[in-house]
Design an enzyme around this catalytic site. Structure first.
Site, PDB file in Angstrom:
ATOM      1  N   ASN A  77      39.783  36.700  48.618  1.00  0.00           N
ATOM      2  CA  ASN A  77      38.368  36.832  49.012  1.00  0.00           C
ATOM      3  C   ASN A  77      37.557  37.648  48.000  1.00  0.00           C
ATOM      4  O   ASN A  77      36.420  38.023  48.287  1.00  0.00           O
ATOM      5  CB  ASN A  77      38.255  37.462  50.403  1.00  0.00           C
ATOM      6  CG  ASN A  77      38.914  38.837  50.478  1.00  0.00           C
ATOM      7  OD1 ASN A  77      39.626  39.228  49.571  1.00  0.00           O
ATOM      8  ND2 ASN A  77      38.673  39.556  51.554  1.00  0.00           N
ATOM      9  N   LYS A  78      38.108  37.912  46.812  1.00  0.00           N
ATOM     10  CA  LYS A  78      37.407  38.757  45.845  1.00  0.00           C
ATOM     11  C   LYS A  78      36.592  37.908  44.854  1.00  0.00           C
ATOM     12  O   LYS A  78      36.602  36.685  44.916  1.00  0.00           O
ATOM     13  CB  LYS A  78      38.410  39.647  45.108  1.00  0.00           C
ATOM     14  CG  LYS A  78      39.205  40.560  46.052  1.00  0.00           C
ATOM     15  CD  LYS A  78      38.297  41.434  46.889  1.00  0.00           C
ATOM     16  CE  LYS A  78      39.035  42.520  47.667  1.00  0.00           C
ATOM     17  NZ  LYS A  78      40.025  42.043  48.628  1.00  0.00           N
ATOM     18  N   ILE A  79      35.887  38.586  43.951  1.00  0.00           N
ATOM     19  CA  ILE A  79      34.954  37.885  43.048  1.00  0.00           C
ATOM     20  C   ILE A  79      35.686  36.878  42.160  1.00  0.00           C
ATOM     21  O   ILE A  79      35.240  35.748  41.976  1.00  0.00           O
ATOM     22  CB  ILE A  79      34.181  38.912  42.173  1.00  0.00           C
ATOM     23  CG1 ILE A  79      33.439  39.925  43.047  1.00  0.00           C
ATOM     24  CG2 ILE A  79      33.252  38.211  41.174  1.00  0.00           C
ATOM     25  CD1 ILE A  79      32.234  39.392  43.782  1.00  0.00           C
TER      26      ILE A  79
END
Ligand SMILES: Cc1ncc(COP(=O)(O)O)c(C=O)c1O
Length: 380
Positions: A183-185
């Site tokens: 769910n990170k960049i």
């Protein structure tokens, strides 16, 4: 549950598929290989630090860093409670005590004034987070760390690419952790890294990352017998994951731009809900990368239930760590953190991901309007 609109989605393209396929089809170097060191070099160039070391998660990266700093029994580490639990747990892994400080209301990061209050002669380090992609008051925390001779480790798990006055998050601390969880960049599925300008820290973490082994060559393709000189773990990021990370990094600017555009669309929709829905906004000269789109809202729990009925996922990032069973009942923490507790009761994170269609952003916005209109609490 399948959602009409999930909270997040991975952003991927043909370049990601090609990168991973190339590593797989080479039939070699799936665990350790050249993609890892290339990814590390590209990451350190992107952030602006001399060294970078990848790990199989942000959590193991933080764990290795605390070991490398020789933080342990009898030491205290100041952390937010308004965070993902790993920020605090990293101190427990090495036998140190996490001490919770409160947050301030603008960036929802550690409040420098409360950090000052929490410093004792046992304090060794401060680990602030950059909440949801918004840089915290890191310059003020840097000053405090310098004045009190403390180590400053940025937990930049959520803020890859964020900056203050053009200076990237990750360059303010003595070191910084990055996360590449899904769910990170940018993501490698699971994964993480530490960036730093300290050669000494880098060398120590390198040993810890791979069994304490003094690597004179690539372990898997060398006949050498290598010595083991300290206690280490297997915290390595695989070469397959690193090839995905490199492909993700190539498009990071486009990804951040898309995130910012969606955040703007949300902001426009909430303009007429000024006292009811208050999105987190970054101070001037702060570049917020919107890993999360979070807002303080009235009647948060009822709103979440309403969104769920509409098939829209939302989530509370974060409930306080000091309220978890483990910290409260097992470790017997009795911390009282006024702002953390208030914000945790009001905060909601809404769906945001690169490529999210504008009509879906409108659907979420309309559902929120409907909820407050039917409850008669519009701008109440
Ligand atoms: C603030 C924060 N710290 C630490 C972590 C842990 O990172 P990872 O999931 O890569 O272990 C996360 C992400 O989940 C996070 O959001």
């Amino acid at each position: 549950m399948t959602w009409n609109i999930p909270l997040f989605k991975m952003y991927w393209d043909q370049d990601d598929l090609t990168a991973v396929t190339n590593t797989l089809s080479s039939g070699m170097n799936w665990a350790v290989g050249p993609e890892v060191s290339q990814f590390e070099q590209e990451l350190s160039e992107y952030i602006g630090t001399k060294y970078c070391l990848t790990f199989n998660s942000g959590t193991s990266a933080l764990h290795a860093a605390l070991l490398a700093y020789d933080i342990g029994k009898g030491d205290e580490v100041i952390v937010p409670s308004f965070t993902f639990i790993a920020t605090a747990n990293s101190s427990l892994f090495v036998g140190a005590r996490p001490v919770f400080a409160d947050i301030e209301e603008q960036t929802l990061g550690l409040n420098p004034e409360d950090v000052l209050e929490k410093i004792t002669h046992q304090t060794k380090a401060i680990i602030p987070i950059h909440y949801g992609g918004c840089p915290c008051m890191i310059r003020e925390l840097r000053e405090i760390a310098d004045d009190h001779n403390l180590i400053l480790i940025e937990d930049a798990a959520e803020a890859f690419g964020a900056s203050i006055n053009g200076e990237k998050v990750g360059t303010f601390g003595d070191s910084a952790m990055l996360s590449f969880c899904q769910n990170k960049i940018i993501t490698t599925g699971d994964g993480g890294a530490m960036v730093t300008n300290s050669r000494d820290l880098y060398e120590k973490m390198k040993l810890i990352r791979s069994h304490g082994r003094l690597e004179t060559a690539d372990y898997f393709s060398s006949c050498d017998t290598m010595d083991y000189v300290t206690l280490g773990y297997n915290f390595r990021l695989s070469n397959i994951a690193a090839s995905l990370g490199r492909a993700q990094l190539r498009k990071v600017e486009a990804v951040i731009k898309m995130r910012k555009e969606i955040a703007l669309q949300y902001m426009k929709q909430f303009k007429d809900l000024q006292k009811t829905v208050i999105p987190l906004t970054a101070p001037d000269n702060y570049s917020h990368v919107y890993q999360l789109f979070s807002a303080r809202v009235q009647e948060r729990n009822q709103l979440m239930a309403y969104l769920t009925k509409k098939g829209i996922m939302s989530k509370v990032y974060f409930s306080p760590v000091h309220h978890t069973y483990y910290y409260r009942d097992v470790l017997q923490y009795t911390s009282s953190l006024q702002v953390t507790e208030k914000i945790s009761d009001e905060i909601i994170s809404l769906p945001l991901y690169p490529g999210m269609p504008e009509e879906d952003v409108r659907y979420v916005g309309s559902a929120i309007h409907e909820f407050y209109e039917s409850n008669g609490t519009l701008n109440g």
